[in-house]
Design a protein around this motif. Structure first.
Motif, PDB file in Angstrom:
ATOM      1  N   TRP A 133       0.860  -1.185   0.000  1.00 39.37           N
ATOM      2  CA  TRP A 133       0.000   0.000   0.000  1.00 39.37           C
ATOM      3  C   TRP A 133       0.901   1.241   0.000  1.00 39.37           C
ATOM      4  O   TRP A 133       2.011   1.222   0.531  1.00 39.37           O
ATOM      5  N   TYR A 164      -4.488   8.652   4.508  1.00 41.10           N
ATOM      6  CA  TYR A 164      -5.063   7.901   3.393  1.00 41.10           C
ATOM      7  C   TYR A 164      -4.003   6.962   2.813  1.00 41.10           C
ATOM      8  O   TYR A 164      -2.851   7.352   2.639  1.00 41.10           O
ATOM      9  N   TRP A 165      -4.441   5.729   2.501  1.00 42.50           N
ATOM     10  CA  TRP A 165      -3.549   4.742   1.897  1.00 42.50           C
ATOM     11  C   TRP A 165      -4.271   4.102   0.717  1.00 42.50           C
ATOM     12  O   TRP A 165      -5.487   3.908   0.757  1.00 42.50           O
ATOM     13  N   GLN A 166      -3.487   3.756  -0.319  1.00 34.68           N
ATOM     14  CA  GLN A 166      -4.088   3.134  -1.499  1.00 34.68           C
ATOM     15  C   GLN A 166      -3.288   1.910  -1.909  1.00 34.68           C
ATOM     16  O   GLN A 166      -2.057   1.896  -1.864  1.00 34.68           O
ATOM     17  N   ASN A 169      -4.793   0.015  -7.851  1.00 39.87           N
ATOM     18  CA  ASN A 169      -6.096   0.567  -8.247  1.00 39.87           C
ATOM     19  C   ASN A 169      -7.238  -0.265  -7.675  1.00 39.87           C
ATOM     20  O   ASN A 169      -8.355  -0.232  -8.176  1.00 39.87           O
ATOM     21  N   TYR A 171      -7.924  -0.856  -3.825  1.00 36.45           N
ATOM     22  CA  TYR A 171      -8.557  -0.446  -2.572  1.00 36.45           C
ATOM     23  C   TYR A 171      -7.993   0.886  -2.094  1.00 36.45           C
ATOM     24  O   TYR A 171      -6.863   1.243  -2.401  1.00 36.45           O
ATOM     25  N   LYS A 172      -8.800   1.550  -1.286  1.00 38.91           N
ATOM     26  CA  LYS A 172      -8.353   2.772  -0.626  1.00 38.91           C
ATOM     27  C   LYS A 172      -8.848   2.737   0.811  1.00 38.91           C
ATOM     28  O   LYS A 172      -9.960   2.282   1.088  1.00 38.91           O
ATOM     29  N   THR A 199     -13.279   0.723  -2.669  1.00 43.54           N
ATOM     30  CA  THR A 199     -12.532   0.764  -3.919  1.00 43.54           C
ATOM     31  C   THR A 199     -12.323   2.232  -4.291  1.00 43.54           C
ATOM     32  O   THR A 199     -13.156   3.072  -3.950  1.00 43.54           O
ATOM     33  N   PRO A 200     -11.223   2.580  -4.967  1.00 37.95           N
ATOM     34  CA  PRO A 200     -10.943   3.984  -5.281  1.00 37.95           C
ATOM     35  C   PRO A 200     -12.022   4.617  -6.166  1.00 37.95           C
ATOM     36  O   PRO A 200     -12.633   3.930  -6.961  1.00 37.95           O
TER      37      PRO A 200
END
Length: 200
Positions: A133, A164-166, A169, A171-172, A199-200
């Motif tokens: 992530w 915030y973490w992602q 493409n 999950y967020k 999901t983003p």
């Protein structure tokens, strides 16, 4: 006579293996913490079948949410980006058209002291880092850290913290920490962690 003795040893060894497997299965079924194991976007029934915590069926054709029937931890079932939270008392899982939608939870069963709060938050961030992530919007919302500056910010009832973490493409996550007035411990500084996964 030797072959009889050999058969006896084989039966004894087999009995030990069966007993060990039964103990392992019992621990897995009854000793582990209840969990909701999911992938955002998957069919609701897949989540229900995989999870050890009971949760109601989705309502077909509706956009709504459900709550596990017991305290439960979240386990994101993803071979790369998966992570596990501590037990949560506040835990909502959204659904849209019989599919898992957004997740909102507090990964704790009571308001925590600052040291315990930071322990949970930093453990989650470490799981995300190890899984690939990436923290996003770091100029405005840097990852949490156990520093005097972060502690002062979290102690300020008008500030708190957010990160915030992602995961690619897929999950967020948004994680928020703030002071919480705990009526059961009125003289202590207690904190609430809020986690949102989508999901983003």
């Amino acid at each position: 006579m030797n072959w009889l003795r050999s058969i006896g040893w084989q039966r004894g060894g087999l009995s030990l293996i069966v007993a060990a497997l039964l103990v392992f299965a019992t621990v897995r079924l009854f000793g582990a913490e209840p969990e909701i194991a999911l992938i955002p976007g998957e069919p609701w029934e897949d989540m229900r079948q995989r999870s050890s915590a009971a949760i109601e069926p989705a309502i077909s054709g509706h956009h709504w949410f459900s709550i596990p029937k017991t305290d439960a931890r979240l386990r994101l079932v993803d071979p790369q980006y998966g992570f596990i939270t501590p037990l949560a008392r506040f835990f909502t899982i959204g659904f849209t058209d019989d599919r898992v939608d957004g997740i909102r939870m507090s990964p704790q069963i009571e308001p925590l002291l600052l040291d315990d709060t930071l322990k949970v938050v930093l453990d989650l961030q470490e799981q995300w880092r190890k899984g690939g992530w990436i923290p996003v919007d770091v100029n405005y919302w840097p990852p949490f850290a156990d520093t005097p500056e972060w502690r002062a910010k979290l102690r300020n009832v008008n500030k708190g913290g957010k990160s915030y973490w992602q995961a690619g493409n897929k999950y967020k996550v948004m994680m928020v920490v703030g002071r919480f007035q705990d009526d059961r411990n009125p003289t202590e500084e207690r904190y609430l962690i809020t986690l949102q996964l989508a999901t983003p």
